[in-house]
Motif scaffolding. Structure first.
Motif, short mmCIF file in Angstrom:
data_model
loop_
_atom_site.label_atom_id
_atom_site.label_comp_id
_atom_site.label_asym_id
_atom_site.label_seq_id
_atom_site.Cartn_x
_atom_site.Cartn_y
_atom_site.Cartn_z
N UNK A 148 0.79 -1.15 -0.13
CA UNK A 148 0.04 0.11 -0.08
C UNK A 148 0.79 1.39 0.18
N UNK A 149 0.24 2.15 -0.99
CA UNK A 149 1.25 3.63 -0.78
C UNK A 149 0.25 4.68 -0.32
N UNK A 150 0.67 5.38 0.27
CA UNK A 150 -0.15 6.74 0.41
C UNK A 150 0.67 7.93 0.77
N UNK A 151 0.23 8.85 -0.47
CA UNK A 151 1.24 10.11 -0.56
C UNK A 151 0.44 11.24 -0.32
N UNK A 152 0.84 12.35 0.40
CA UNK A 152 0.15 13.55 0.60
C UNK A 152 0.02 14.18 -0.80
N UNK A 153 -0.84 14.94 -0.88
CA UNK A 153 -1.04 15.68 -2.10
C UNK A 153 -0.41 17.19 -1.69
N UNK A 154 -0.27 17.92 -3.11
CA UNK A 154 0.53 19.20 -2.60
C UNK A 154 1.83 19.28 -2.68
N UNK A 155 2.50 20.17 -2.61
CA UNK A 155 3.90 20.61 -2.67
C UNK A 155 4.76 19.74 -1.58
N UNK A 156 4.05 19.49 -0.49
CA UNK A 156 5.02 18.77 0.51
C UNK A 156 5.04 17.32 0.44
N UNK A 157 4.13 16.95 -0.55
CA UNK A 157 4.06 15.46 -0.75
C UNK A 157 5.20 14.82 -1.56
#
Length: 287
Positions: free
Chosen positions: A259-268
Motif C-alpha cells: 500500500x502506498x499513501x502520499x500527501x497531495x500538494x507541494x510537501x508530498x
C-alpha cells in the motif's frame, strides 16, 4: 466440513525445536527460533465442525502480537488533493492484525542501505532519496516513510507526508491480484485518510475519491495488479493511495499487498515514486 487453523507461527512438525509459518493453507519456508509464550506448542491440525473458511482478506503483518496501546495520529496516512494536487501521504492507522515474526523496514533487515527488505515475503523495496526506513511508527508492516512529521490538518496527532507498507494476504481463497487490489483499495483509502485507531479524523474524513489507474503491472518477476485513487478529504490538500497486489516470491507464494499513501500538494512526495518503487521491487537476493 472442516476449518483450517488460522495463520501463525507453530512448532515445525518436521523439526519441533523451531517454529514454522503456517499461512492458513500450507506450511511456508519461513522458520525461526521458538517463542513459547506467543506460540501454540503443537503444529496446526484441521478442526472438525465450523462454518468453513472466511472469505474476507486477512492481511497479516508481523513483529509483535500486541501492538502498543499508545496510538496517535501518527497512524493516519496522508491527506489528499481535493481538486487534484500532486502526491503524498500522512501516517496511517491500520485495523489489520499483527502476527509475530515479521521483519520490517524499521529493523536491521538488510546490509544494503539502498533497499528495505521484507523477509517474510522475500522482497526488497528500493529506498530512494526522500525516503527513510520506518522509525517510531506503531504498525510493524510499515516499510518506509518520508522523513519527519507534521501536525495533522484536521485533528489531533502528527502525520507523515508518505508511507509504504507491505503485508501478506492469508486465510483468503482469493488468488487473483486484480480482484485483491480492487477489493483492498477502499480499505486502504479509509485507513489512510478517514479515521485513525482512536476514531479521530486527522484529515476531516474522506469526502470523495477518483480512480486514476487500474492495470496489470510487472513486479518482482511476477504479474501483479494495481489500483490507484485520488482522495479528497475534509481538511488539508488530500492525497493518493494505491493497492498493489502480486504473488510472494517465497514459501507458498501467498499474495502480497503493498500500500502506498502520499500527501497531495507541494510537501508530498512525487506521485511518480509509486511507479519507481514498484519497478524497483525485487525478490530477495536478486538485483
Amino acid at each position: 466440513m472442516s476449518m483450517t487453523p488460522p495463520p501463525g507461527w507453530y512448532r515445525d512438525p518436521s523439526y519441533p525445536l523451531v517454529e514454522r509459518w503456517w499461512d492458513g493453507t500450507a506450511w511456508t519456508d519461513h522458520r525461526r527460533g521458538p517463542e513459547a509464550s506467543l506460540v501454540p506448542s503443537a503444529p496446526p491440525e484441521p478442526v472438525a465442525g465450523g462454518s468453513g473458511r472466511a472469505k474476507a482478506v486477512a492481511l497479516v503483518t508481523a513483529g509483535v502480537v500486541l501492538v502498543t496501546s499508545i496510538v496517535t495520529g501518527a497512524f493516519v496516512l496522508g491527506r489528499e488533493g481535493a481538486a487534484g494536487g500532486a502526491g503524498g501521504a500522512a501516517a496511517a492507522r491500520t485495523a489489520l492484525p499483527a502476527v509475530p515474526g515479521r521483519t520490517t523496514g524499521s529493523g536491521p533487515s538488510s546490509a544494503d542501505p539502498s533497499v528495505v527488505v521484507d523477509e517474510l515475503n522475500g522482497i526488497a523495496l528500493p529506498l530512494f532519496d526522500g525516503w527513510v526506513r520506518a522509525q517510531d511508527v506503531a504498525e510493524d508492516d510499515v516499510m518506509m516513510t518520508t522523513p519527519g512529521t507534521y501536525d495533522c490538518p484536521g485533528g489531533p496527532g502528527v502525520c507523515r507526508h508518505g508511507r509504504v507498507i507491505s503485508r501478506t494476504v492469508t486465510a483468503n481463497d482469493e488468488r487473483s491480484p486484480k480482484a485483491l487490489a480492487e477489493h483492498d483499495i477502499a480499505d486502504a483509502a479509509n485507513t489512510a485518510y478517514d479515521r485513525d485507531l482512536l476514531d479521530n479524523r486527522p484529515f476531516g474524513g474522506v469526502t470523495s475519491h477518483r480512480q486514476l489507474r487500474a492495470s496489470p503491472v510487472a513486479v518482482a518477476g511476477s504479474v501483479g495488479y494495481l489500483v490507484r485513487w485520488q482522495v479528497t478529504t475534509g481538511a488539508g490538500p488530500g492525497g493518493y493511495v494505491e493497492s498493489l497486489a502480486f504473488p510472494s516470491s517465497v514459501g507458498s507464494r501467498a499474495l502480497v499487498i503493498v500500500r502506498f499513501a502520499f500527501d497531495a500538494g507541494a510537501d508530498g512526495p512525487p506521485l511518480t515514486d509509486m511507479d519507481r518503487i514498484t519497478e524497483g521491487i525485487r525478490p530477495v537476493g536478486t538485483r
